[in-house]
Design a protein around this motif. Sequence first.
Motif, PDB file in Angstrom:
ATOM      1  N   SER A   1     -18.818 -77.588  25.494  1.00 48.58           N
ATOM      2  CA  SER A   1     -19.915 -78.304  24.852  1.00 48.58           C
ATOM      3  C   SER A   1     -20.758 -78.974  25.919  1.00 48.58           C
ATOM      4  CB  SER A   1     -19.363 -79.322  23.858  1.00 48.58           C
ATOM      5  OG  SER A   1     -18.312 -80.052  24.430  1.00 48.58           O
ATOM      6  N   LEU A   2     -21.381 -78.142  26.735  1.00 46.43           N
ATOM      7  CA  LEU A   2     -22.286 -78.650  27.759  1.00 46.43           C
ATOM      8  C   LEU A   2     -23.704 -78.205  27.417  1.00 46.43           C
ATOM      9  CD1 LEU A   2     -20.258 -77.719  30.972  1.00 46.43           C
ATOM     10  CD2 LEU A   2     -20.471 -79.974  29.955  1.00 46.43           C
ATOM     11  N   VAL A   3     -24.686 -79.005  27.822  1.00 52.62           N
ATOM     12  CA  VAL A   3     -26.081 -78.606  27.662  1.00 52.62           C
ATOM     13  C   VAL A   3     -26.433 -77.715  28.852  1.00 52.62           C
ATOM     14  CG1 VAL A   3     -28.447 -79.411  27.424  1.00 52.62           C
ATOM     15  CG2 VAL A   3     -26.559 -80.799  26.529  1.00 52.62           C
ATOM     16  N   PRO A   4     -26.715 -76.441  28.617  1.00 57.36           N
ATOM     17  CA  PRO A   4     -26.829 -75.504  29.736  1.00 57.36           C
ATOM     18  C   PRO A   4     -27.876 -75.886  30.767  1.00 57.36           C
ATOM     19  CG  PRO A   4     -26.820 -74.347  27.639  1.00 57.36           C
ATOM     20  CD  PRO A   4     -26.894 -75.801  27.328  1.00 57.36           C
TER      21      PRO A   4
END
Lengths: 518, 306
Positions: free
Chosen positions: A106-109
């Motif tokens: 759940s990372l913001v790319p």
Amino acid sequence: MPREPRPGRSPGGKAPLVTAAARLDSITRRFGAVTALDAVDFELVPGEIHGLLGENGAGKTTLANILGGLLVADAGVIEIGGRSVELRSARDARALGVAMVHQHFSLVPRFTGFENVALFNGEAWARRGVIAPGYRRQVEVRARELKLDVELDAPVAALGVGERQRIEILKALMSDTRVLLLDEPTAVLAPQEVEGLFAVLREVAGAGTAIVLVAHKLDEVLAVADRVTVLRRGRRVLTEEATKLSARELAEAMVGRALAAEQPAEGEGGRTGQPKPDFAPVAFLEDVTVGTGDAPSLRDVCLTVHRGEVLGIAGVDGNGQRMLAAVLAGVVAPERGRARLPDEVGWIPQDRGEEGLVRDFTIAENVALALHGKRAYRRGPWLDWPRIGETSATLVNELNVLVGSPEASADTLSGGNQQKVVTGREFLRAGQLLVAESPTRGLDVRATRAVRDRIVRLARAASRPPGVVLISADLDEVLELADRIAVMVRGRLIPVGPKDQNAAAIGALMLSAGSSTP
Amino acid sequence: MTDLAALSSFLVAAVGLAVPLALAALGETVSERSGVINIGLEGSVIWGALGGALGALAMGPYAGLAAGAVAGGLAALAFAAFAVRLGTDQIITGTAVTIGSLGFTGAVFQSRFGATGLALELQTVPAWEVPLLSRIPVLGPAFFEQAVTAYLAYAMVPLLGWFLFRTRWGLALRAAGESPEAAHAAGVPVVGTRMLAAVLGGAMAGLAGAHLSLVHTGTFAENMSAGKGFIAIAVVVLGRWRPWGVFAAALFFGGAEALQFTLQALDADLPYPLFLALPYVLSLAALAGWFGRSRAPEGLALPWPR
């Protein structure tokens, strides 16, 4: 099931500890008619690494999600740090010191590693809302404490999977963490990276955090876990110290019966078995280059696939494998170079939920999508629905898909079951070539076995077998099934010589100029 | 008329035309950064123009500006209630809000002032000369002899840059636009964030509308927004979702429009509508990535929860 008070033990077998880090008491959770968890007890001791095992649908992820606050139990009690608590959201859980690292990160790319850490820990550095200059230092210091080698300034989209995972772990551990939940963290890593991850986990556990490791690979769990719990069909069937268990015992606990002795050892059934008939080439790529900018690209890839062989492509995720598969499947045209591809290609994409299935369609409709071109499934201009239904039903049975009927919507299937449907269907379609991307990722022991056996059987078929390209980050799988092996590193395809076909040599190659540092 | 004077009057017109575009586009930038593409922006502009006119009649021009912002924000709230809260398709909802707003504002105007649209005369917002700065040759009068709305637009540029890229709320807002899943997992209230961003964007578009009625013309006419809201969306693209870029892009669009008027006035032998088309051609080029990589937020127009 009566609750069994289990004296908590610290890993070294020291004196029993009084307070559990977390305790789940008789937790039940249903999804519609399916009982995902049936009065499950689960206890975590501070500083332990607790392996959580089970087949697809056994309830492991559900259990982790309940403890992580993402799902609410229908019945049962959750205690954290000795106090009974209610977890209504991931936020609640985090406030109590429970952090979760998901299978799909759940990372913001497009954010940098630092921005992702900061986003997740908003409260920690809120100094009148502005990013405090000192926070950057705190993050670096924490990374050093945990011996996490992280790149904080590049967008995470540009990082390798291992690096992203380390940022995910760092982000979870910036604040005091009593419990760290990891869902299948090793599924995407190269062997060397798995070692590195385990070293970090031991470090974290050594500082008193209890770790739940949801996993499929028994050996890995036994290598790192202090205790192991096995779930089967929503019930807890075993909790034991890892030193007292063998991989076989665990596998049998998961499946629920004694396994026949035919679990093939590494290397059997594939490479060393039958002599390889030298059939005609069915697909070939010559100096294929695709992609510019930050997309993972292919650089001057040459490759020939013959009928009746399994070509294994190993590599750390994100080195161009997906693009290679897309080119072989014919959905992406090479920008430079030549590709000659057959008509009857089966493709098991990596992201089956998105690329493999239309989620609002029923299983039968999804099967029809792939087979409508085949004469056998048509009657004149119309589709032969009874026939497609039959095929779907066979497929559902053969791969043990847990579903009511082929008329169920694909959306109702769990991730593992969706994958089984796609896999089975593409086997039917692969007349000349099968492109299989991580075909067993996320599958349980039994389904993994079934899929691998089918790949071998497909390639060994007596008459006109297709060629198989097996792309997998699971090196054991590649070693077991492939006749020839090549490694993808930064978009280049490097053939592996016959003498180097072992885990150590290939693992080193995978990381040689790899996108992630070990 | 000397060349310098011609240039100066061209620049005055260009900045004047750019101000409403800048206001609306900066607002839309915030909205799009949070993942909401508000095609209903045109609706907010026309409501802002009408709200501004009615507010000015009741309480004077400055209250009119405030009323315009509120009216534009309310129109965006209506949009966001459907497109964000209920997860309806953003494009279709925005189109509906725009078309509905053009109709409704016309109806309100006619019921108040009669069907013939008696020429409404409003007290306009006066221009303020900024001491010293307005003395700068050529540029001074263009940028620093404007109404308060222009200064608001200037101020918003660094303010939004700071907000979006330096504060935790800006980080959360951008996360909601890039990857609502990850934002949600990090504890960001995605729906609330997007609603707020859309309403803020609408309020700024409303201010742009009030500028049209209270600064630019001193009257209200049906459909007087004349596509400004849509142009603002193109401005955001050309400005690559960054406040400074958006402001520069707004000036560029304003300049193109002013050039058209200037050429008409000069009776030049050029097909002047060509200059109106130029910014759009460039916007398309920007979208196609001809000026390097500039991509929309990845979660733009994607509903949440999915």
